[in-house]
Design a protein around this motif. Structure first.
Motif, PDB file in Angstrom:
ATOM      1  N   ASN A   1       0.782  -1.222   0.000  1.00  0.00           N
ATOM      2  CA  ASN A   1       0.000   0.000   0.000  1.00  0.00           C
ATOM      3  C   ASN A   1       0.816   1.275   0.000  1.00  0.00           C
ATOM      4  OD1 ASN A   1      -2.286  -1.472   0.001  1.00  0.00           O
ATOM      5  ND2 ASN A   1      -2.785  -1.167   2.154  1.00  0.00           N
ATOM      6  N   GLY A   2       2.099   1.153  -0.229  1.00  0.00           N
ATOM      7  CA  GLY A   2       2.939   2.338  -0.218  1.00  0.00           C
ATOM      8  C   GLY A   2       4.169   2.123   0.633  1.00  0.00           C
ATOM      9  N   PRO A   3       5.072   3.112   0.655  1.00  0.00           N
ATOM     10  CA  PRO A   3       6.348   2.945   1.355  1.00  0.00           C
ATOM     11  C   PRO A   3       6.226   2.796   2.858  1.00  0.00           C
ATOM     12  CG  PRO A   3       6.072   5.218   0.587  1.00  0.00           C
ATOM     13  CD  PRO A   3       4.979   4.405  -0.045  1.00  0.00           C
ATOM     14  N   HIS A   4       5.101   3.225   3.436  1.00  0.00           N
ATOM     15  CA  HIS A   4       4.908   3.086   4.885  1.00  0.00           C
ATOM     16  C   HIS A   4       4.712   1.633   5.288  1.00  0.00           C
ATOM     17  CE1 HIS A   4       0.858   2.780   3.333  1.00  0.00           C
ATOM     18  NE2 HIS A   4       0.574   2.122   4.436  1.00  0.00           N
ATOM     19  N   GLN A   5       4.210   0.792   4.374  1.00  0.00           N
ATOM     20  CA  GLN A   5       3.847  -0.592   4.693  1.00  0.00           C
ATOM     21  C   GLN A   5       5.025  -1.507   4.423  1.00  0.00           C
ATOM     22  OE1 GLN A   5      -0.056  -1.925   3.277  1.00  0.00           O
ATOM     23  NE2 GLN A   5       0.820  -3.925   2.824  1.00  0.00           N
ATOM     24  N   ASN A   6       5.386  -2.349   5.377  1.00  0.00           N
ATOM     25  CA  ASN A   6       6.575  -3.188   5.208  1.00  0.00           C
ATOM     26  C   ASN A   6       6.262  -4.591   4.719  1.00  0.00           C
ATOM     27  OD1 ASN A   6       5.527  -4.439   7.467  1.00  0.00           O
ATOM     28  ND2 ASN A   6       7.338  -4.163   8.750  1.00  0.00           N
ATOM     29  N   CYS A   7       5.015  -4.814   4.247  1.00  0.00           N
ATOM     30  CA  CYS A   7       4.636  -6.145   3.782  1.00  0.00           C
ATOM     31  C   CYS A   7       3.896  -6.066   2.453  1.00  0.00           C
ATOM     32  CB  CYS A   7       3.773  -6.860   4.820  1.00  0.00           C
ATOM     33  SG  CYS A   7       2.245  -5.978   5.261  1.00  0.00           S
ATOM     34  N   THR A   8       3.926  -7.170   1.733  1.00  0.00           N
ATOM     35  CA  THR A   8       3.205  -7.318   0.470  1.00  0.00           C
ATOM     36  C   THR A   8       1.997  -8.215   0.705  1.00  0.00           C
ATOM     37  OG1 THR A   8       5.243  -7.112  -0.812  1.00  0.00           O
ATOM     38  CG2 THR A   8       3.365  -8.148  -1.908  1.00  0.00           C
ATOM     39  N   TRP A   9       0.823  -7.802   0.205  1.00  0.00           N
ATOM     40  CA  TRP A   9      -0.362  -8.650   0.334  1.00  0.00           C
ATOM     41  C   TRP A   9      -0.122  -9.983  -0.371  1.00  0.00           C
ATOM     42  CZ3 TRP A   9      -2.613  -6.528   4.059  1.00  0.00           C
ATOM     43  CH2 TRP A   9      -2.936  -5.171   4.120  1.00  0.00           C
ATOM     44  N   SER A  10      -0.494 -11.052   0.295  1.00  0.00           N
ATOM     45  CA  SER A  10      -0.303 -12.387  -0.266  1.00  0.00           C
ATOM     46  C   SER A  10      -1.534 -13.249  -0.005  1.00  0.00           C
ATOM     47  CB  SER A  10       0.925 -13.061   0.347  1.00  0.00           C
ATOM     48  OG  SER A  10       1.028 -14.412  -0.081  1.00  0.00           O
ATOM     49  N   LYS A  11      -2.082 -13.834  -1.071  1.00  0.00           N
ATOM     50  CA  LYS A  11      -3.252 -14.707  -0.913  1.00  0.00           C
ATOM     51  C   LYS A  11      -2.926 -15.957  -0.093  1.00  0.00           C
ATOM     52  CE  LYS A  11      -2.601 -16.931  -5.430  1.00  0.00           C
ATOM     53  NZ  LYS A  11      -3.176 -17.099  -6.784  1.00  0.00           N
ATOM     54  N   SER A  12      -1.639 -16.311  -0.026  1.00  0.00           N
ATOM     55  CA  SER A  12      -1.262 -17.495   0.750  1.00  0.00           C
ATOM     56  C   SER A  12      -1.412 -17.261   2.251  1.00  0.00           C
ATOM     57  CB  SER A  12       0.178 -17.897   0.440  1.00  0.00           C
ATOM     58  OG  SER A  12       1.090 -16.917   0.904  1.00  0.00           O
ATOM     59  N   LEU A  13      -1.588 -16.005   2.661  1.00  0.00           N
ATOM     60  CA  LEU A  13      -1.777 -15.682   4.071  1.00  0.00           C
ATOM     61  C   LEU A  13      -3.244 -15.437   4.405  1.00  0.00           C
ATOM     62  CD1 LEU A  13       1.434 -13.608   4.741  1.00  0.00           C
ATOM     63  CD2 LEU A  13       0.829 -15.846   5.696  1.00  0.00           C
ATOM     64  N   VAL A  14      -4.128 -15.923   3.555  1.00  0.00           N
ATOM     65  CA  VAL A  14      -5.567 -15.911   3.805  1.00  0.00           C
ATOM     66  C   VAL A  14      -6.036 -17.361   3.764  1.00  0.00           C
ATOM     67  CG1 VAL A  14      -7.813 -15.117   2.999  1.00  0.00           C
ATOM     68  CG2 VAL A  14      -5.810 -13.636   2.751  1.00  0.00           C
ATOM     69  N   SER A  15      -6.602 -17.838   4.858  1.00  0.00           N
ATOM     70  CA  SER A  15      -6.987 -19.254   4.930  1.00  0.00           C
ATOM     71  C   SER A  15      -8.169 -19.427   5.875  1.00  0.00           C
ATOM     72  CB  SER A  15      -5.810 -20.106   5.415  1.00  0.00           C
ATOM     73  OG  SER A  15      -5.432 -19.730   6.730  1.00  0.00           O
ATOM     74  N   LEU A  16      -8.762 -20.616   5.828  1.00  0.00           N
ATOM     75  CA  LEU A  16      -9.767 -21.015   6.800  1.00  0.00           C
ATOM     76  C   LEU A  16      -9.105 -21.959   7.780  1.00  0.00           C
ATOM     77  CD1 LEU A  16     -12.895 -21.649   4.546  1.00  0.00           C
ATOM     78  CD2 LEU A  16     -12.162 -19.532   5.657  1.00  0.00           C
ATOM     79  N   SER A  17      -9.149 -21.585   9.065  1.00  0.00           N
ATOM     80  CA  SER A  17      -8.427 -22.354  10.065  1.00  0.00           C
ATOM     81  C   SER A  17      -9.186 -22.347  11.381  1.00  0.00           C
ATOM     82  CB  SER A  17      -7.027 -21.753  10.274  1.00  0.00           C
ATOM     83  OG  SER A  17      -6.314 -22.439  11.259  1.00  0.00           O
ATOM     84  N   ASP A  18      -9.328 -23.512  12.001  1.00  0.00           N
ATOM     85  CA  ASP A  18      -9.996 -23.620  13.299  1.00  0.00           C
ATOM     86  C   ASP A  18     -11.378 -22.987  13.306  1.00  0.00           C
ATOM     87  OD1 ASP A  18      -7.746 -24.899  14.237  1.00  0.00           O
ATOM     88  OD2 ASP A  18      -6.884 -23.108  15.149  1.00  0.00           O
ATOM     89  N   GLY A  19     -12.126 -23.148  12.241  1.00  0.00           N
ATOM     90  CA  GLY A  19     -13.476 -22.626  12.170  1.00  0.00           C
ATOM     91  C   GLY A  19     -13.562 -21.134  11.986  1.00  0.00           C
TER      92      GLY A  19
END
Length: 288
Positions: free
Chosen positions: A78-96
């Motif tokens: 989202n810009g230089p302030h954000q230190n991460c890149t959005w990744s679909k691999s970090l979206v999951s269904l877990s423990d209900g």
């Protein structure tokens, strides 16, 4: 909550890029291409239908991932302030529950990866609520919010719950009206946002906006100049920053995967019946 600890990865075929830029102290800017047209406003209370279009009411308990409702942000930051890149691999269904993650993972220009989802449709006046649990860590933000902006050919309006996980005893509520911050307040979360699931909700009406934490009113806005006036998309996100230290605290590598979980999210249009017994829409009286 489901006792089965199995994590189910989510595979999506969407290709609608989305970019958001966080604010200095609370600055967000979303640049997103290929936005969908406004959904039909059939379920909005007739007294408000002509004022603010809205997609229909819904409840999602994330027993499965509804790709017709949700888009997963993937492949940008989202810009230089954000230190991460959005990744679909970090979206999951877990423990209900829906799980969003943040972890150390080098990309082309970021040292970390993070998770975000957003609705494909826009929602207007009504009750918005989510039941979620955060992790801990300075320099991280776990958020449930609604947003619309210039990339959708609309003014920047936003309604936020943001847990700055440097202090999990509180949640920050605020709004943005035409890109200007309004109504910022820290509200107590009894027991902490990380010790169990808590209920966050706001009731958005034409003439007022009310924020609730675990059913308790924590903020009310009635100034017409400080009320959003444009239908918005619903977001959940978990991200970090090494630059917004005065707001989010100094960032330090947590040395592990950090998560936020969402057991349920719901939107109930004004004038519609409440959709589950614990809903704010069952107990809060909306304006006529």
């Amino acid at each position: 909550m489901n006792a089965d600890p199995k994590t189910i990865s989510i595979v999506v075929a969407d290709a609608t890029p989305s970019m958001r830029s966080n604010r200095q102290g609370s600055l967000w800017q979303l640049c997103m291409a290929g936005a969908l047209l406004l959904a039909a406003a059939a379920t909005v209370h007739p007294a408000h239908a002509q004022d603010l279009p809205s997609a229909p009411s819904f409840v999602d308990d994330f027993t499965k991932f509804d790709q017709s409702r949700w888009y997963i942000s993937d492949g940008w930051s989202n810009g230089p302030h954000q230190n991460c890149t959005w990744s679909k691999s970090l979206v999951s269904l877990s423990d209900g529950a829906l799980t969003l993650g943040f972890e150390k993972r080098q990309t082309k220009d970021r040292a970390f990866a993070c998770g975000e989802i957003q609705t494909k449709k826009r929602y207007g006046y009504g009750t918005y609520e989510a039941r979620m649990k955060t992790d801990t860590g300075s320099g991280l933000n776990a958020a449930f919010f609604s947003y619309i902006g210039p990339q959708d050919k609309q003014p920047w309006d936003e309604i936020d719950f943001e847990v700055l996980t440097k202090d999990t005893s509180k949640v920050q509520v605020n709004t943005y009206i035409s890109g200007k911050p309004k109504n910022e307040k820290l509200a107590d979360v009894e027991g902490g946002t990380d010790k169990g699931f808590n209920d966050y909700g706001f009731v958005w009406e034409k003439e007022r906006l009310r924020f609730y934490v675990n059913g308790k009113l924590v903020q009310e806005v009635t100034n017409p100049a400080e009320l959003p006036t444009h239908s918005q998309k619903i977001f959940f996100s978990l991200w970090g920053s090494e630059k917004l230290t005065s707001w989010m605290g100094p960032f330090s590598d947590p040395g592990r995967k950090v998560t936020m979980q969402v057991e349920r999210v719901a939107f109930t249009a004004l004038g519609q019946p409440c959709q589950f017994p614990e809903s704010l829409a069952c107990s809060i009286s909306n304006s006529n």
